[in-house]
Design a protein around this motif. Structure first.
Motif, PDB file in Angstrom:
ATOM      1  N   PHE A  65     -44.231 -43.385  -4.465  1.00  0.00           N
ATOM      2  CA  PHE A  65     -44.970 -42.132  -4.418  1.00  0.00           C
ATOM      3  C   PHE A  65     -44.344 -41.164  -3.425  1.00  0.00           C
ATOM      4  O   PHE A  65     -44.195 -39.967  -3.708  1.00  0.00           O
ATOM      5  CB  PHE A  65     -46.431 -42.412  -4.038  1.00  0.00           C
ATOM      6  CG  PHE A  65     -47.234 -41.169  -3.762  1.00  0.00           C
ATOM      7  CD1 PHE A  65     -47.690 -40.377  -4.801  1.00  0.00           C
ATOM      8  CD2 PHE A  65     -47.532 -40.801  -2.457  1.00  0.00           C
ATOM      9  CE1 PHE A  65     -48.422 -39.221  -4.545  1.00  0.00           C
ATOM     10  CE2 PHE A  65     -48.262 -39.659  -2.194  1.00  0.00           C
ATOM     11  CZ  PHE A  65     -48.711 -38.869  -3.239  1.00  0.00           C
ATOM     12  N   VAL A  66     -43.952 -41.670  -2.257  1.00  0.00           N
ATOM     13  CA  VAL A  66     -43.332 -40.811  -1.240  1.00  0.00           C
ATOM     14  C   VAL A  66     -42.019 -40.237  -1.760  1.00  0.00           C
ATOM     15  O   VAL A  66     -41.718 -39.057  -1.573  1.00  0.00           O
ATOM     16  CB  VAL A  66     -43.103 -41.600   0.068  1.00  0.00           C
ATOM     17  CG1 VAL A  66     -42.303 -40.758   1.069  1.00  0.00           C
ATOM     18  CG2 VAL A  66     -44.432 -42.008   0.684  1.00  0.00           C
ATOM     19  N   GLY A  67     -41.208 -41.067  -2.433  1.00  0.00           N
ATOM     20  CA  GLY A  67     -39.957 -40.579  -2.996  1.00  0.00           C
ATOM     21  C   GLY A  67     -40.177 -39.491  -4.024  1.00  0.00           C
ATOM     22  O   GLY A  67     -39.447 -38.486  -4.066  1.00  0.00           O
ATOM     23  N   ARG A  68     -41.208 -39.667  -4.868  1.00  0.00           N
ATOM     24  CA  ARG A  68     -41.500 -38.664  -5.889  1.00  0.00           C
ATOM     25  C   ARG A  68     -41.949 -37.349  -5.238  1.00  0.00           C
ATOM     26  O   ARG A  68     -41.521 -36.265  -5.653  1.00  0.00           O
ATOM     27  CB  ARG A  68     -42.579 -39.186  -6.834  1.00  0.00           C
ATOM     28  CG  ARG A  68     -42.853 -38.286  -8.027  1.00  0.00           C
ATOM     29  CD  ARG A  68     -43.867 -38.884  -8.986  1.00  0.00           C
ATOM     30  NE  ARG A  68     -43.372 -40.142  -9.558  1.00  0.00           N
ATOM     31  CZ  ARG A  68     -43.894 -41.343  -9.275  1.00  0.00           C
ATOM     32  NH1 ARG A  68     -44.911 -41.440  -8.444  1.00  0.00           N
ATOM     33  NH2 ARG A  68     -43.395 -42.422  -9.833  1.00  0.00           N
ATOM     34  N   VAL A  69     -42.808 -37.451  -4.224  1.00  0.00           N
ATOM     35  CA  VAL A  69     -43.271 -36.248  -3.517  1.00  0.00           C
ATOM     36  C   VAL A  69     -42.091 -35.540  -2.851  1.00  0.00           C
ATOM     37  O   VAL A  69     -41.985 -34.310  -2.891  1.00  0.00           O
ATOM     38  CB  VAL A  69     -44.334 -36.632  -2.462  1.00  0.00           C
ATOM     39  CG1 VAL A  69     -44.631 -35.444  -1.549  1.00  0.00           C
ATOM     40  CG2 VAL A  69     -45.617 -37.090  -3.154  1.00  0.00           C
ATOM     41  N   ALA A  70     -41.192 -36.316  -2.236  1.00  0.00           N
ATOM     42  CA  ALA A  70     -40.035 -35.723  -1.560  1.00  0.00           C
ATOM     43  C   ALA A  70     -39.143 -34.975  -2.546  1.00  0.00           C
ATOM     44  O   ALA A  70     -38.626 -33.894  -2.242  1.00  0.00           O
ATOM     45  CB  ALA A  70     -39.240 -36.804  -0.838  1.00  0.00           C
ATOM     46  N   ILE A 338     -33.731 -37.033  -9.250  1.00  0.00           N
ATOM     47  CA  ILE A 338     -34.471 -38.240  -8.877  1.00  0.00           C
ATOM     48  C   ILE A 338     -33.806 -38.925  -7.688  1.00  0.00           C
ATOM     49  O   ILE A 338     -33.904 -40.150  -7.525  1.00  0.00           O
ATOM     50  CB  ILE A 338     -34.584 -39.226 -10.059  1.00  0.00           C
ATOM     51  CG1 ILE A 338     -33.184 -39.632 -10.554  1.00  0.00           C
ATOM     52  CG2 ILE A 338     -35.418 -38.636 -11.182  1.00  0.00           C
ATOM     53  CD1 ILE A 338     -33.219 -40.800 -11.534  1.00  0.00           C
ATOM     54  N   ALA A 339     -33.131 -38.149  -6.827  1.00  0.00           N
ATOM     55  CA  ALA A 339     -32.355 -38.725  -5.731  1.00  0.00           C
ATOM     56  C   ALA A 339     -33.209 -39.593  -4.805  1.00  0.00           C
ATOM     57  O   ALA A 339     -32.915 -40.776  -4.587  1.00  0.00           O
ATOM     58  CB  ALA A 339     -31.680 -37.611  -4.932  1.00  0.00           C
ATOM     59  N   ALA A 340     -34.271 -39.017  -4.245  1.00  0.00           N
ATOM     60  CA  ALA A 340     -35.118 -39.775  -3.325  1.00  0.00           C
ATOM     61  C   ALA A 340     -35.922 -40.837  -4.061  1.00  0.00           C
ATOM     62  O   ALA A 340     -36.136 -41.948  -3.551  1.00  0.00           O
ATOM     63  CB  ALA A 340     -36.068 -38.823  -2.587  1.00  0.00           C
ATOM     64  N   GLU A 341     -36.361 -40.516  -5.275  1.00  0.00           N
ATOM     65  CA  GLU A 341     -37.156 -41.473  -6.042  1.00  0.00           C
ATOM     66  C   GLU A 341     -36.333 -42.702  -6.416  1.00  0.00           C
ATOM     67  O   GLU A 341     -36.831 -43.832  -6.353  1.00  0.00           O
ATOM     68  CB  GLU A 341     -37.702 -40.802  -7.299  1.00  0.00           C
ATOM     69  CG  GLU A 341     -38.823 -41.567  -7.970  1.00  0.00           C
ATOM     70  CD  GLU A 341     -39.446 -40.784  -9.119  1.00  0.00           C
ATOM     71  OE1 GLU A 341     -40.417 -41.301  -9.696  1.00  0.00           O
ATOM     72  OE2 GLU A 341     -38.962 -39.682  -9.434  1.00  0.00           O
ATOM     73  N   ALA A 342     -35.067 -42.504  -6.791  1.00  0.00           N
ATOM     74  CA  ALA A 342     -34.209 -43.630  -7.141  1.00  0.00           C
ATOM     75  C   ALA A 342     -33.915 -44.489  -5.924  1.00  0.00           C
ATOM     76  O   ALA A 342     -33.942 -45.727  -5.992  1.00  0.00           O
ATOM     77  CB  ALA A 342     -32.902 -43.123  -7.751  1.00  0.00           C
ATOM     78  N   GLN A 343     -33.653 -43.839  -4.785  1.00  0.00           N
ATOM     79  CA  GLN A 343     -33.415 -44.601  -3.557  1.00  0.00           C
ATOM     80  C   GLN A 343     -34.684 -45.341  -3.141  1.00  0.00           C
ATOM     81  O   GLN A 343     -34.626 -46.479  -2.661  1.00  0.00           O
ATOM     82  CB  GLN A 343     -32.946 -43.663  -2.450  1.00  0.00           C
ATOM     83  CG  GLN A 343     -32.374 -44.359  -1.229  1.00  0.00           C
ATOM     84  CD  GLN A 343     -31.094 -45.107  -1.513  1.00  0.00           C
ATOM     85  OE1 GLN A 343     -30.236 -44.623  -2.233  1.00  0.00           O
ATOM     86  NE2 GLN A 343     -30.964 -46.299  -0.978  1.00  0.00           N
TER      87      GLN A 343
END
Length: 407
Positions: A65-70, A338-343
């Motif tokens: 969730f945090v990655g998606r928000v970022a 999807i950079a942060a979400e993938a990480q």
């Protein structure tokens, strides 16, 4: 080859390097000494494993969730600042709790915000480095330099002042991270440039632009393999210093001995660009897994201090190569959308493994002592097998290597 700080303290690369310098300092204190401090509080080894594991368990629920928000935010910087501020509040509460349950809850409040922003920092910094033509490894290396500096300083302070120095060091390191977060640059390119980069990266048919596309077996297996490899380090993180103390190694040696490992990482990060030009990310990951088998099996044998130092140097492969390898692997095969979400997706996998590893190693350590490191060696072997299978499924010639001209 030069470090970003050499170019001045106001450039985006230098400001990101400064944040990395402070980012891991809390871990430099807690990784070697949390178990010792908790033991002094009367916490059993099985409970120490749970204290270490709970934050990772919680982040399994929130990290994606945090990655998606970022990724949806105007810039990744805002998420990093919020997480750094929240992480700086928790350590103060440790002065007011003394029982197992209280420490368990407060420690989670300290670690969870940091764990939430760590993959966002990596994703944002990697994209920034490629956009401005910098070397991500030379930015990230400052995190390891800060870790080494704090590890040595913590060893000296704890040797001089005893366990009473643990909490002040935890508070100071979290406050420093918060302060340096506010000087971070904006990571994203201007909208027009961002659209151009995204369009260019989508031209590759294998580059994922949606998270569901990362479930391809050849892509997923290395993520699980590195998660197992990094999970094997939890034996050392959670119980290594405690076992060394029980083996009669004094605190003033434990600090420098612990610092040998990240010092090896520095060497790898300084020369990673050269390695990446010659080997694919997955070949580097495979080598790291094989090195882990040697490192952890050696630890299990209870070697003398000089041999422990040699085995600690293998951290340049078991963590340094595997970390840079997987960050590059993910960035090569995913778009900025999807950079942060993938990480964060990789981080979730790693956290699942970490929770299981910390809990399991707590019981193994209680039963077998140093022999529990054989379990860590088995995890490294499993990571090697999964990475090798991925190489068979997708030949590395297709890998989008991080060459200087492609930064």
């Amino acid at each position: 080859m030069g470090l970003p700080l050499a170019a001045g303290l106001t450039s985006p690369a230098a400001r990101t390097s400064i944040f990395y310098f402070a980012l891991y300092m809390t871990g430099a204190v807690s990784n070697p000494y949390l178990a010792i401090w908790l033991t002094g509080k009367g916490i059993a080894p099985e409970q120490i494993g749970i204290v270490n594991a709970l934050p990772f368990l919680l982040m399994i629920l929130f990290n994606q969730f945090v990655g998606r928000v970022a990724d949806r935010a105007s810039d990744w910087r805002s998420t990093i600042i919020v997480g750094s501020v929240l992480a700086a509040i928790g350590p103060i509460l440790l002065f007011f709790v003394h029982d197992y349950l209280g420490i368990l809850i407060v420690w989670a409040l300290i670690v969870v915000p940091f764990q939430a922003i760590a993959p966002v920092v990596d994703a944002a910094s990697m994209r920034l480095a490629r956009r401005i033509g910098a070397d991500f490894a030379l930015i990230r290396v400052w995190g390891t330099i800060g870790f080494v500096a704090m590890t040595i300083a913590a060893g000296l302070f704890l040797d001089w002042y005893g366990a009473m120095a643990f909490l002040p060091l935890i508070v100071a390191s979290n406050l420093l991270r918060m302060v340096t977060a506010f000087q971070l640059p904006l990571f994203r390119a201007p909208v027009a440039v961002s659209l151009g980069v995204a369009k260019a990266r989508r031209q590759g048919p294998l580059v994922a632009t949606r998270l569901r596309q990362v479930w391809r077996p050849w892509f997923l297996l290395p993520l699980i393999g590195v998660a197992l490899l990094h999970g094997s380090h939890m034996m050392q993180m959670g119980f290594g210093a405690l076992i060394w103390q029980q083996q009669g190694i004094p605190a003033w040696i434990i600090g420098p001995l612990w610092a040998v490992a990240p010092a090896g990482e520095i060497v790898v990060m300084l020369f990673f660009a050269r390695l990446a030009r010659r080997f694919s990310a997955r070949h580097l990951i495979l080598f790291a897994c094989l090195a882990a088998i040697v490192r952890w099996a050696g630890f299990a044998m209870g070697p003398p201090i000089w041999a422990l130092a040699v085995l600690q140097l293998l951290n340049m492969a078991t963590f340094g190569l595997s970390y840079l390898g997987i960050v590059n692997f993910i960035a090569n095969w995913t778009s900025e959308d999807i950079a942060a979400e993938a990480q964060s997706f990789f981080t979730v996998i790693r956290q699942v493994v970490t929770v299981l590893a910390l809990t399991g190693f707590g019981f193994l350590t209680a039963q077998w002592g140093a022999g529990a490191f054989y379990g860590a060696a088995a995890m490294g072997a499993a990571g090697a097998v999964l990475t090798f299978v991925s190489l068979l499924l997708m030949h590395p010639r297709h890998e989008r290597r991080q060459l200087p001209s492609q930064r």
